[in-house]
Design a protein around this motif. Structure first.
Motif, PDB file in Angstrom:
ATOM      1  N   MET A  70     -65.003   6.184  35.648  1.00 26.61           N
ATOM      2  CA  MET A  70     -66.293   5.730  34.816  1.00 26.61           C
ATOM      3  C   MET A  70     -66.455   6.596  33.591  1.00 26.61           C
ATOM      4  N   ILE A  71     -67.087   6.224  32.581  1.00 23.91           N
ATOM      5  CA  ILE A  71     -67.431   7.053  31.490  1.00 23.91           C
ATOM      6  C   ILE A  71     -68.675   6.527  31.212  1.00 23.91           C
ATOM      7  N   ALA A  72     -69.737   7.583  30.823  1.00 24.06           N
ATOM      8  CA  ALA A  72     -71.202   7.039  30.698  1.00 24.06           C
ATOM      9  C   ALA A  72     -71.447   7.172  29.232  1.00 24.06           C
ATOM     10  N   LEU A  73     -71.966   5.911  28.776  1.00 21.04           N
ATOM     11  CA  LEU A  73     -72.332   5.850  27.286  1.00 21.04           C
ATOM     12  C   LEU A  73     -73.898   6.036  27.152  1.00 21.04           C
ATOM     13  N   ASP A  74     -74.133   6.895  26.400  1.00 20.61           N
ATOM     14  CA  ASP A  74     -75.612   7.174  26.272  1.00 20.61           C
ATOM     15  C   ASP A  74     -76.112   7.173  24.864  1.00 20.61           C
ATOM     16  N   ILE A  75     -76.535   5.929  24.598  1.00 21.49           N
ATOM     17  CA  ILE A  75     -76.990   5.456  23.348  1.00 21.49           C
ATOM     18  C   ILE A  75     -78.512   5.560  23.016  1.00 21.49           C
ATOM     19  N   GLU A  76     -78.622   6.375  22.067  1.00 22.92           N
ATOM     20  CA  GLU A  76     -80.341   6.762  21.598  1.00 22.92           C
ATOM     21  C   GLU A  76     -80.501   6.066  20.053  1.00 22.92           C
TER      22      GLU A  76
ATOM     23  N   SER B 226     -77.562   2.411  26.726  1.00 23.05           N
ATOM     24  CA  SER B 226     -77.046   3.121  27.747  1.00 23.05           C
ATOM     25  C   SER B 226     -76.342   2.469  28.961  1.00 23.05           C
ATOM     26  N   THR B 227     -74.937   2.909  29.276  1.00 19.55           N
ATOM     27  CA  THR B 227     -74.543   2.062  30.364  1.00 19.55           C
ATOM     28  C   THR B 227     -73.304   2.866  30.973  1.00 19.55           C
ATOM     29  N   LYS B 228     -72.598   2.499  31.937  1.00 16.63           N
ATOM     30  CA  LYS B 228     -71.364   3.208  32.328  1.00 16.63           C
ATOM     31  C   LYS B 228     -70.283   2.053  32.245  1.00 16.63           C
ATOM     32  N   ILE B 229     -69.317   2.685  31.892  1.00 15.42           N
ATOM     33  CA  ILE B 229     -67.892   1.577  31.698  1.00 15.42           C
ATOM     34  C   ILE B 229     -66.638   2.251  32.467  1.00 15.42           C
ATOM     35  N   GLN B 230     -66.152   1.133  32.828  1.00 18.12           N
ATOM     36  CA  GLN B 230     -64.533   1.734  33.445  1.00 18.12           C
ATOM     37  C   GLN B 230     -63.669   1.997  32.149  1.00 18.12           C
TER      38      GLN B 230
ATOM     39  N   PHE C 183     -68.412  19.381  26.925  1.00 19.50           N
ATOM     40  CA  PHE C 183     -69.104  18.453  26.231  1.00 19.50           C
ATOM     41  C   PHE C 183     -69.710  18.976  24.914  1.00 19.50           C
ATOM     42  N   ARG C 184     -68.943  18.287  23.808  1.00 17.45           N
ATOM     43  CA  ARG C 184     -69.114  18.825  22.372  1.00 17.45           C
ATOM     44  C   ARG C 184     -69.276  17.663  21.447  1.00 17.45           C
ATOM     45  N   PRO C 185     -69.901  18.318  20.081  1.00 17.37           N
ATOM     46  CA  PRO C 185     -69.863  17.153  19.047  1.00 17.37           C
ATOM     47  C   PRO C 185     -68.410  16.925  18.659  1.00 17.37           C
ATOM     48  N   VAL C 186     -68.152  15.569  18.320  1.00 17.61           N
ATOM     49  CA  VAL C 186     -66.854  15.179  17.877  1.00 17.61           C
ATOM     50  C   VAL C 186     -67.145  14.486  16.363  1.00 17.61           C
ATOM     51  N   ALA C 187     -66.073  14.228  15.641  1.00 19.42           N
ATOM     52  CA  ALA C 187     -66.007  14.004  14.175  1.00 19.42           C
ATOM     53  C   ALA C 187     -65.574  12.447  14.293  1.00 19.42           C
ATOM     54  N   LEU C 188     -66.116  11.431  13.712  1.00 22.06           N
ATOM     55  CA  LEU C 188     -65.717   9.925  13.431  1.00 22.06           C
ATOM     56  C   LEU C 188     -64.902  10.233  12.376  1.00 22.06           C
ATOM     57  N   ASN C 189     -63.815   9.090  12.448  1.00 23.42           N
ATOM     58  CA  ASN C 189     -63.027   8.948  11.176  1.00 23.42           C
ATOM     59  C   ASN C 189     -63.621   8.272  10.180  1.00 23.42           C
ATOM     60  N   GLU C 190     -62.836   7.708   9.045  1.00 19.11           N
ATOM     61  CA  GLU C 190     -63.656   7.022   7.802  1.00 19.11           C
ATOM     62  C   GLU C 190     -64.039   5.697   8.387  1.00 19.11           C
ATOM     63  N   LYS C 191     -63.293   5.330   9.430  1.00 20.00           N
ATOM     64  CA  LYS C 191     -63.700   3.836  10.062  1.00 20.00           C
ATOM     65  C   LYS C 191     -65.036   4.094  11.133  1.00 20.00           C
ATOM     66  N   GLN C 192     -65.694   4.955  11.095  1.00 19.40           N
ATOM     67  CA  GLN C 192     -66.638   5.566  12.037  1.00 19.40           C
ATOM     68  C   GLN C 192     -65.981   5.424  13.526  1.00 19.40           C
TER      69      GLN C 192
ATOM     70  N   GLU D 298     -60.300  11.516  35.395  1.00 23.80           N
ATOM     71  CA  GLU D 298     -61.464  11.662  36.376  1.00 23.80           C
ATOM     72  C   GLU D 298     -62.801  11.187  35.852  1.00 23.80           C
ATOM     73  N   ASN D 299     -63.674  11.150  36.718  1.00 25.04           N
ATOM     74  CA  ASN D 299     -64.903  10.408  36.354  1.00 25.04           C
ATOM     75  C   ASN D 299     -65.814  11.513  35.783  1.00 25.04           C
ATOM     76  N   GLY D 300     -66.834  11.125  35.036  1.00 22.41           N
ATOM     77  CA  GLY D 300     -67.878  12.330  34.762  1.00 22.41           C
ATOM     78  C   GLY D 300     -68.027  12.462  33.065  1.00 22.41           C
ATOM     79  N   ASN D 301     -67.073  11.781  32.262  1.00 24.74           N
ATOM     80  CA  ASN D 301     -67.062  12.201  30.943  1.00 24.74           C
ATOM     81  C   ASN D 301     -68.323  11.143  30.262  1.00 24.74           C
ATOM     82  N   LYS D 302     -68.763  11.743  29.342  1.00 25.23           N
ATOM     83  CA  LYS D 302     -69.944  11.003  28.531  1.00 25.23           C
ATOM     84  C   LYS D 302     -69.883  10.977  26.843  1.00 25.23           C
ATOM     85  N   LEU D 303     -70.269   9.715  26.493  1.00 22.33           N
ATOM     86  CA  LEU D 303     -70.143   9.734  24.921  1.00 22.33           C
ATOM     87  C   LEU D 303     -71.596   9.576  24.696  1.00 22.33           C
ATOM     88  N   LYS D 304     -72.374  10.492  24.011  1.00 25.35           N
ATOM     89  CA  LYS D 304     -73.423  10.254  23.524  1.00 25.35           C
ATOM     90  C   LYS D 304     -73.864  10.205  22.035  1.00 25.35           C
ATOM     91  N   VAL D 305     -74.380   9.115  21.656  1.00 29.24           N
ATOM     92  CA  VAL D 305     -74.469   8.675  20.129  1.00 29.24           C
ATOM     93  C   VAL D 305     -75.941   8.607  19.934  1.00 29.24           C
TER      94      VAL D 305
END
Length: 116
Positions: free
Chosen positions: A1-7, A22-26, A54-63, A72-79
């Protein structure tokens, strides 16, 4: 599971499915995340990882951001999406016409010099 944290106002597309809350996805391995801000908003930050990784990441030119494959579980993408500060919004609207006026003045001066 990956957590999406959207603010804020915007969406994250994962495997063709768009999420705006925000939600969790498989997760299915190396995920490709496409980040899109809603009208009037901008992407303020994007972070990915787990724990001390857990660190900042860069988006490519297509965002987009392609996350590494995880097993493993526990990863998160926070936007975080935010409205531009008022001064930035005003500058964006004022600068465009300003350049147009200056271009016209410059063209008139060049024309005058050519005539002389």
């Amino acid at each position: 599971m990956i957590a999406l944290d959207i603010e804020g106002q915007g969406a994250v597309e994962v495997n063709g499915v768009s999420y705006d809350k925000s939600t969790k996805i498989q997760g299915r391995g190396a995920e490709n995340y496409k980040v899109t801000a809603a009208k009037g908003y901008k992407i303020a930050s994007v972070m990915y990882g787990k724990g001390d990784k857990f660190r900042p990441v860069a988006l490519n030119e297509k965002q987009e951001y392609k996350a590494p494959a995880v097993s493993e579980n526990g990863n998160k993408l926070k936007v975080v999406f935010e409205k531009p500060k008022m001064i930035e919004a005003v500058k964006a609207e004022v600068v465009k016409p300003h350049y147009l006026i200056m271009s016209g003045v410059f063209a008139a001066l060049v024309g005058l010099i050519i005539l002389l």
